[in-house]
Design a protein around this motif. Structure first.
Motif, PDB file in Angstrom:
ATOM      1  N   ASP A  32      -9.356   3.137  34.634  1.00 53.88           N
ATOM      2  CA  ASP A  32      -8.036   3.610  34.207  1.00 53.88           C
ATOM      3  C   ASP A  32      -8.109   5.137  34.063  1.00 53.88           C
ATOM      4  O   ASP A  32      -8.270   5.674  32.964  1.00 53.88           O
ATOM      5  CB  ASP A  32      -7.640   2.953  32.884  1.00 53.88           C
ATOM      6  CG  ASP A  32      -6.179   3.204  32.524  1.00 53.88           C
ATOM      7  OD1 ASP A  32      -5.579   4.130  33.103  1.00 53.88           O
ATOM      8  OD2 ASP A  32      -5.652   2.501  31.640  1.00 53.88           O
ATOM      9  N   THR A  35      -5.143   7.101  31.817  1.00 51.93           N
ATOM     10  CA  THR A  35      -5.329   6.989  30.363  1.00 51.93           C
ATOM     11  C   THR A  35      -6.569   7.757  29.921  1.00 51.93           C
ATOM     12  O   THR A  35      -6.571   8.412  28.871  1.00 51.93           O
ATOM     13  CB  THR A  35      -5.447   5.511  29.944  1.00 51.93           C
ATOM     14  OG1 THR A  35      -4.297   4.787  30.411  1.00 51.93           O
ATOM     15  CG2 THR A  35      -5.539   5.384  28.427  1.00 51.93           C
ATOM     16  N   TRP A  38      -5.790  11.401  29.532  1.00 52.55           N
ATOM     17  CA  TRP A  38      -5.024  11.716  28.324  1.00 52.55           C
ATOM     18  C   TRP A  38      -5.934  11.822  27.107  1.00 52.55           C
ATOM     19  O   TRP A  38      -5.788  12.720  26.269  1.00 52.55           O
ATOM     20  CB  TRP A  38      -3.934  10.670  28.090  1.00 52.55           C
ATOM     21  CG  TRP A  38      -2.696  10.923  28.883  1.00 52.55           C
ATOM     22  CD1 TRP A  38      -2.156  10.153  29.863  1.00 52.55           C
ATOM     23  CD2 TRP A  38      -1.821  12.065  28.763  1.00 52.55           C
ATOM     24  NE1 TRP A  38      -1.023  10.724  30.380  1.00 52.55           N
ATOM     25  CE2 TRP A  38      -0.785  11.895  29.716  1.00 52.55           C
ATOM     26  CE3 TRP A  38      -1.814  13.197  27.957  1.00 52.55           C
ATOM     27  CZ2 TRP A  38       0.251  12.818  29.880  1.00 52.55           C
ATOM     28  CZ3 TRP A  38      -0.786  14.128  28.119  1.00 52.55           C
ATOM     29  CH2 TRP A  38       0.218  13.929  29.059  1.00 52.55           C
TER      30      TRP A  38
END
Length: 213
Positions: A32, A35, A38
Protein backbone atom coordinates in the motif's frame (compact mmCIF):
# COMPACT_ATOMS: atom_id res chain seq x y z
CA UNK A 1 6.55 24.57 34.31
CA UNK A 2 5.64 25.77 30.83
CA UNK A 3 9.15 24.97 29.63
CA UNK A 4 9.11 21.40 30.89
CA UNK A 5 5.64 20.91 29.40
CA UNK A 6 6.99 22.09 26.04
CA UNK A 7 9.86 19.62 26.33
CA UNK A 8 7.45 16.78 27.06
CA UNK A 9 5.31 17.69 24.05
CA UNK A 10 8.49 17.44 21.97
CA UNK A 11 9.12 14.01 23.47
CA UNK A 12 5.60 12.87 22.62
CA UNK A 13 5.99 14.13 19.04
CA UNK A 14 9.29 12.26 18.72
CA UNK A 15 7.73 8.99 19.86
CA UNK A 16 4.67 9.42 17.63
CA UNK A 17 6.97 10.26 14.72
CA UNK A 18 8.87 7.00 15.13
CA UNK A 19 5.59 5.08 15.33
CA UNK A 20 4.47 6.80 12.12
CA UNK A 21 7.70 5.84 10.34
CA UNK A 22 7.30 2.21 11.41
CA UNK A 23 3.65 2.13 10.29
CA UNK A 24 4.75 3.56 6.93
CA UNK A 25 7.21 0.67 6.47
CA UNK A 26 4.46 -1.82 7.32
CA UNK A 27 2.19 -0.38 4.63
CA UNK A 28 5.08 -0.35 2.15
CA UNK A 29 5.69 -4.01 2.97
CA UNK A 30 2.08 -4.87 2.18
CA UNK A 31 2.21 -2.92 -1.08
CA UNK A 32 0.00 0.00 0.00
CA UNK A 33 2.39 2.66 -1.27
CA UNK A 34 0.02 5.64 -1.07
CA UNK A 35 -0.90 5.10 2.59
CA UNK A 36 2.74 4.40 3.37
CA UNK A 37 3.78 7.73 1.86
CA UNK A 38 1.21 9.60 3.97
CA UNK A 39 2.67 8.11 7.16
CA UNK A 40 6.13 8.87 5.77
CA UNK A 41 5.07 12.53 5.54
CA UNK A 42 3.67 12.50 9.08
CA UNK A 43 7.04 11.43 10.50
CA UNK A 44 9.04 14.53 9.47
CA UNK A 45 6.12 16.80 10.40
CA UNK A 46 6.10 15.39 13.93
CA UNK A 47 9.89 15.50 14.03
CA UNK A 48 9.81 19.24 13.36
CA UNK A 49 7.89 19.71 16.62
CA UNK A 50 10.16 17.24 18.40
CA UNK A 51 13.29 19.17 17.39
CA UNK A 52 11.98 22.27 19.16
CA UNK A 53 11.59 20.18 22.30
CA UNK A 54 15.14 18.86 21.86
CA UNK A 55 16.40 22.43 21.71
CA UNK A 56 14.43 23.52 24.77
CA UNK A 57 15.88 20.66 26.80
CA UNK A 58 19.49 21.17 25.68
CA UNK A 59 19.69 24.92 25.18
CA UNK A 60 22.09 25.31 28.10
CA UNK A 61 24.67 23.92 25.65
CA UNK A 62 24.82 27.40 24.08
CA UNK A 63 23.62 29.43 21.09
CA UNK A 64 25.41 27.12 18.64
CA UNK A 65 22.47 24.78 19.12
CA UNK A 66 20.32 27.24 17.17
CA UNK A 67 22.32 26.27 14.09
CA UNK A 68 21.37 22.65 14.75
CA UNK A 69 17.68 23.58 14.90
CA UNK A 70 17.78 25.64 11.69
CA UNK A 71 19.71 22.94 9.80
CA UNK A 72 17.45 20.21 11.12
CA UNK A 73 14.23 22.02 10.18
CA UNK A 74 15.57 23.04 6.76
CA UNK A 75 16.62 19.47 6.09
CA UNK A 76 13.16 18.23 7.03
CA UNK A 77 11.64 20.62 4.47
CA UNK A 78 13.80 19.00 1.77
CA UNK A 79 12.79 15.54 3.00
CA UNK A 80 9.13 16.58 2.87
CA UNK A 81 9.65 17.75 -0.71
CA UNK A 82 11.02 14.29 -1.50
CA UNK A 83 8.00 12.64 0.14
CA UNK A 84 5.44 14.85 -1.63
CA UNK A 85 7.06 14.21 -5.02
CA UNK A 86 6.91 10.47 -4.39
CA UNK A 87 3.28 10.79 -3.31
CA UNK A 88 2.44 12.70 -6.48
CA UNK A 89 4.11 9.99 -8.54
CA UNK A 90 2.06 7.31 -6.79
CA UNK A 91 -1.22 9.22 -7.18
CA UNK A 92 -0.93 10.51 -10.73
CA UNK A 93 2.06 9.44 -12.79
CA UNK A 94 2.16 5.69 -12.18
CA UNK A 95 -1.56 5.18 -13.02
CA UNK A 96 -1.11 7.49 -16.01
CA UNK A 97 1.75 5.39 -17.36
CA UNK A 98 -0.27 2.23 -16.87
CA UNK A 99 -3.13 3.66 -18.96
CA UNK A 100 -0.98 5.51 -21.51
CA UNK A 101 -0.75 4.58 -25.15
CA UNK A 102 2.46 3.34 -26.72
CA UNK A 103 3.02 6.81 -28.21
CA UNK A 104 2.78 8.76 -24.95
CA UNK A 105 4.29 6.24 -22.53
CA UNK A 106 7.99 7.02 -23.29
CA UNK A 107 7.50 10.71 -22.46
CA UNK A 108 5.75 9.83 -19.21
CA UNK A 109 8.51 7.40 -18.30
CA UNK A 110 11.12 10.13 -18.84
CA UNK A 111 9.09 12.42 -16.58
CA UNK A 112 8.90 9.64 -13.98
CA UNK A 113 12.68 9.16 -13.99
CA UNK A 114 13.24 12.91 -13.74
CA UNK A 115 10.89 13.29 -10.78
CA UNK A 116 12.44 10.29 -9.03
CA UNK A 117 15.94 11.71 -9.42
CA UNK A 118 14.74 15.13 -8.26
CA UNK A 119 13.08 13.62 -5.20
CA UNK A 120 16.21 11.72 -4.23
CA UNK A 121 18.33 14.82 -4.76
CA UNK A 122 16.04 16.69 -2.36
CA UNK A 123 16.32 13.81 0.10
CA UNK A 124 20.12 13.83 -0.19
CA UNK A 125 20.35 17.55 0.57
CA UNK A 126 17.94 17.06 3.46
CA UNK A 127 19.96 14.20 4.92
CA UNK A 128 23.18 16.20 4.77
CA UNK A 129 21.55 19.09 6.65
CA UNK A 130 19.81 16.85 9.18
CA UNK A 131 22.76 14.61 9.95
CA UNK A 132 25.79 16.63 8.91
CA UNK A 133 24.72 19.60 11.04
CA UNK A 134 21.52 18.94 13.00
CA UNK A 135 22.01 15.55 14.63
CA UNK A 136 25.78 16.13 14.84
CA UNK A 137 25.43 19.33 16.89
CA UNK A 138 22.64 17.91 19.02
CA UNK A 139 24.81 14.88 19.79
CA UNK A 140 27.74 17.08 20.80
CA UNK A 141 25.36 19.09 23.00
CA UNK A 142 24.21 15.88 24.70
CA UNK A 143 27.82 14.86 25.37
CA UNK A 144 28.57 18.33 26.84
CA UNK A 145 25.58 18.43 29.19
CA UNK A 146 24.00 16.13 31.75
CA UNK A 147 20.37 16.60 30.68
CA UNK A 148 20.24 13.53 28.45
CA UNK A 149 22.22 10.28 28.95
CA UNK A 150 25.48 10.43 27.07
CA UNK A 151 24.89 7.12 25.30
CA UNK A 152 22.18 8.87 23.28
CA UNK A 153 24.83 11.34 22.13
CA UNK A 154 27.03 8.49 20.96
CA UNK A 155 24.06 6.86 19.24
CA UNK A 156 23.48 10.16 17.44
CA UNK A 157 27.08 10.22 16.23
CA UNK A 158 26.70 6.67 14.93
CA UNK A 159 23.54 7.74 13.07
CA UNK A 160 25.46 10.67 11.58
CA UNK A 161 28.31 8.44 10.40
CA UNK A 162 26.03 5.77 8.92
CA UNK A 163 23.69 8.16 7.12
CA UNK A 164 26.37 10.46 5.72
CA UNK A 165 28.35 7.44 4.53
CA UNK A 166 25.23 6.17 2.79
CA UNK A 167 24.56 9.52 1.11
CA UNK A 168 28.18 9.66 -0.07
CA UNK A 169 28.43 6.09 -1.31
CA UNK A 170 25.05 6.00 -3.03
CA UNK A 171 24.83 9.56 -4.33
CA UNK A 172 23.30 9.51 -7.79
CA UNK A 173 22.08 5.93 -7.47
CA UNK A 174 19.52 6.28 -4.68
CA UNK A 175 16.98 3.49 -4.77
CA UNK A 176 14.46 2.54 -2.11
CA UNK A 177 15.08 -1.10 -3.02
CA UNK A 178 18.58 -0.96 -1.51
CA UNK A 179 17.20 -2.50 1.67
CA UNK A 180 20.13 -3.36 3.99
CA UNK A 181 21.87 0.06 4.05
CA UNK A 182 18.59 1.98 4.21
CA UNK A 183 17.36 -0.20 7.08
CA UNK A 184 20.60 0.40 8.94
CA UNK A 185 20.51 4.14 8.30
CA UNK A 186 16.86 4.62 9.19
CA UNK A 187 17.16 2.27 12.15
CA UNK A 188 19.95 4.25 13.81
CA UNK A 189 18.11 7.54 13.25
CA UNK A 190 14.77 6.23 14.48
CA UNK A 191 16.53 4.75 17.52
CA UNK A 192 18.06 8.15 18.32
CA UNK A 193 14.76 10.01 17.89
CA UNK A 194 12.90 7.43 19.99
CA UNK A 195 15.51 7.53 22.76
CA UNK A 196 15.35 11.34 22.82
CA UNK A 197 11.56 11.22 22.94
CA UNK A 198 11.43 8.80 25.86
CA UNK A 199 14.02 10.72 27.86
CA UNK A 200 12.38 14.11 27.25
CA UNK A 201 8.99 12.70 28.18
CA UNK A 202 10.42 11.68 31.57
CA UNK A 203 12.37 14.87 32.31
CA UNK A 204 11.32 16.85 35.36
CA UNK A 205 12.43 20.01 37.15
CA UNK A 206 16.10 20.37 36.05
CA UNK A 207 15.08 21.56 32.59
CA UNK A 208 12.82 24.23 34.05
CA UNK A 209 15.57 25.35 36.38
CA UNK A 210 18.17 25.52 33.61
CA UNK A 211 15.80 27.44 31.40
CA UNK A 212 15.13 30.04 34.07
CA UNK A 213 18.82 30.50 34.90
Amino acid sequence: MGNISFVRVGGICAILGVVSAIVARIFFGFGDIVTGHWFDILFPVLTMAAVLGFYQALRQAGPLLLIAVVAFLTGIIFVLAHAFIRLGIAYELVPGIAEASAATRPALEVMLDTLRQTSWLAAGVGYVLIFGIGVLLFSFAILRTSVVPKWIGWLGLIAVAVNLALVTLLSGVFDSNIRPPWLLASGTFLGWVLAMGVVLLRLKEPVAADSEA
